[in-house]
Write a protein that holds these residues in place. Structure first.
Motif, PDB file in Angstrom:
ATOM      1  N   GLU A 259     -17.092   4.414   4.379  1.00 51.08           N
ATOM      2  CA  GLU A 259     -16.994   2.968   4.216  1.00 51.08           C
ATOM      3  C   GLU A 259     -15.549   2.570   3.941  1.00 51.08           C
ATOM      4  OE1 GLU A 259     -20.887   1.390   2.042  1.00 51.08           O
ATOM      5  OE2 GLU A 259     -19.817   2.916   0.903  1.00 51.08           O
ATOM      6  N   THR A 260     -15.231   1.320   4.244  1.00 51.85           N
ATOM      7  CA  THR A 260     -13.922   0.800   3.871  1.00 51.85           C
ATOM      8  C   THR A 260     -14.032   0.148   2.501  1.00 51.85           C
ATOM      9  OG1 THR A 260     -14.322  -1.351   4.874  1.00 51.85           O
ATOM     10  CG2 THR A 260     -13.314   0.346   6.280  1.00 51.85           C
ATOM     11  N   LEU A 261     -12.888  -0.061   1.867  1.00 53.09           N
ATOM     12  CA  LEU A 261     -12.904  -0.750   0.575  1.00 53.09           C
ATOM     13  C   LEU A 261     -13.490  -2.145   0.710  1.00 53.09           C
ATOM     14  CD1 LEU A 261      -9.520   0.163  -1.124  1.00 53.09           C
ATOM     15  CD2 LEU A 261     -11.803   0.780  -1.856  1.00 53.09           C
ATOM     16  N   HIS A 262     -13.216  -2.809   1.823  1.00 50.43           N
ATOM     17  CA  HIS A 262     -13.756  -4.147   2.046  1.00 50.43           C
ATOM     18  C   HIS A 262     -15.285  -4.117   2.031  1.00 50.43           C
ATOM     19  CE1 HIS A 262     -15.012  -7.663   4.438  1.00 50.43           C
ATOM     20  NE2 HIS A 262     -14.036  -8.246   3.765  1.00 50.43           N
ATOM     21  N   GLU A 263     -15.868  -3.137   2.705  1.00 49.31           N
ATOM     22  CA  GLU A 263     -17.320  -3.014   2.726  1.00 49.31           C
ATOM     23  C   GLU A 263     -17.867  -2.736   1.336  1.00 49.31           C
ATOM     24  OE1 GLU A 263     -17.656  -1.193   7.241  1.00 49.31           O
ATOM     25  OE2 GLU A 263     -17.637   0.163   5.526  1.00 49.31           O
TER      26      GLU A 263
ATOM     27  N   ASP B  22      -8.864  -2.189   4.215  1.00 52.20           N
ATOM     28  CA  ASP B  22      -9.425  -1.403   5.321  1.00 52.20           C
ATOM     29  C   ASP B  22      -9.232   0.102   5.124  1.00 52.20           C
ATOM     30  OD1 ASP B  22      -6.720  -1.274   5.797  1.00 52.20           O
ATOM     31  OD2 ASP B  22      -6.844  -1.850   7.907  1.00 52.20           O
ATOM     32  N   TYR B  23      -8.830   0.519   3.904  1.00 53.18           N
ATOM     33  CA  TYR B  23      -8.714   1.951   3.589  1.00 53.18           C
ATOM     34  C   TYR B  23     -10.103   2.578   3.654  1.00 53.18           C
ATOM     35  CZ  TYR B  23      -7.961   6.230   0.955  1.00 53.18           C
ATOM     36  OH  TYR B  23      -7.931   7.542   0.563  1.00 53.18           O
ATOM     37  N   ARG B  24     -10.219   3.683   4.376  1.00 52.09           N
ATOM     38  CA  ARG B  24     -11.514   4.333   4.558  1.00 52.09           C
ATOM     39  C   ARG B  24     -11.724   5.382   3.469  1.00 52.09           C
ATOM     40  NH1 ARG B  24     -15.067   3.337   7.968  1.00 52.09           N
ATOM     41  NH2 ARG B  24     -13.670   2.206   9.320  1.00 52.09           N
TER      42      ARG B  24
ATOM     43  N   TRP C 185       0.812  -1.215   0.000  1.00 46.30           N
ATOM     44  CA  TRP C 185       0.000   0.000   0.000  1.00 46.30           C
ATOM     45  C   TRP C 185       0.846   1.266   0.000  1.00 46.30           C
ATOM     46  CZ3 TRP C 185       0.248  -3.554   3.885  1.00 46.30           C
ATOM     47  CH2 TRP C 185       0.834  -3.148   5.065  1.00 46.30           C
TER      48      TRP C 185
ATOM     49  N   TRP D 198      -4.360   0.057  -2.597  1.00 42.85           N
ATOM     50  CA  TRP D 198      -4.969   0.375  -1.313  1.00 42.85           C
ATOM     51  C   TRP D 198      -5.297  -0.900  -0.563  1.00 42.85           C
ATOM     52  CZ3 TRP D 198      -9.120   4.463  -2.992  1.00 42.85           C
ATOM     53  CH2 TRP D 198      -8.477   5.652  -3.296  1.00 42.85           C
TER      54      TRP D 198
END
Length: 196
Positions: free
Chosen positions: A106-110, A99-101, A86, A96
């Protein structure tokens, strides 16, 4: 060459984990031209010193320039390998972490795993600058969607239009209209300043 061997010996014979760091940092600055002596660089130089550079001594001249060049190149390679993904550049952008907000919270995961729809971010975004907001407010609703998609996703205006489900030609039209409205806004502001 003597300094390289001395730094290598300092690493091999250290009793404490930090004993070798000052010697390797001095060697890095003086002989390799590496001015940054943070943990990653020291780890990279120490790995290079413990590597196979002694084997290449026979192929380079006795003055050591080739060996130092080999050590510098090896340290740079190891430093690049130690650098987290990253923090690296990948093409035009960065990689990224999941867990990048994002600005939306939201995070990228979400975003990737959830029921994400591009329109959710597009509808919630508006320009930060007052003058851009004034121009943005003069666009029609579908044109605002394209402008939001362009601001959030980058790429071209045509790609932004396609991302919002509209024809690519609309993206170029929105770009021209946005620029025209921006120019009009600047002229109005200049006229107001001239009147005052």
């Amino acid at each position: 060459m003597v300094a390289a061997l001395h730094a290598r010996r300092a690493i091999l014979e250290c009793a404490d984990d930090d004993d070798w760091r000052p010697t390797v940092a001095a060697f890095s600055r003086t002989y390799l031209g590496i001015t940054r002596t943070d943990g990653q660089w020291l780890e990279a130089v120490s790995t290079a010193l413990l590597g196979d550079w002694i084997d290449v001594l026979a192929t380079y001249s006795p003055d050591g320039d080739g060996t130092l060049h080999h050590l510098r190149r090896e340290a740079q390679t190891v430093h690049r390998q130690l650098m987290p993904l990253w923090q690296r550049k990948s093409g035009p952008g960065r990689v990224w972490m999941l867990d990048y907000r994002l600005p939306s919270g939201e995070t990228l995961h979400e975003v990737v795993c959830g029921s994400y729809r591009f329109e959710n971010d597009v509808l919630s975004w508006s320009p930060d600058r007052h003058d851009a907001g004034a121009v943005f407010a003069r666009l029609k609703e579908d044109e605002q969607h394209v402008a939001r998609a362009f601001a959030l996703g980058g790429g071209s205006w045509a790609e932004a239009a396609v991302a919002t489900g509209l024809p690519a030609q609309l993206g170029e039209r929105v770009m021209r209209k946005f620029r025209r409205l921006g120019l009009q806004h600047r002229q109005r502001q200049a006229a107001l300043v001239g009147v005052a």
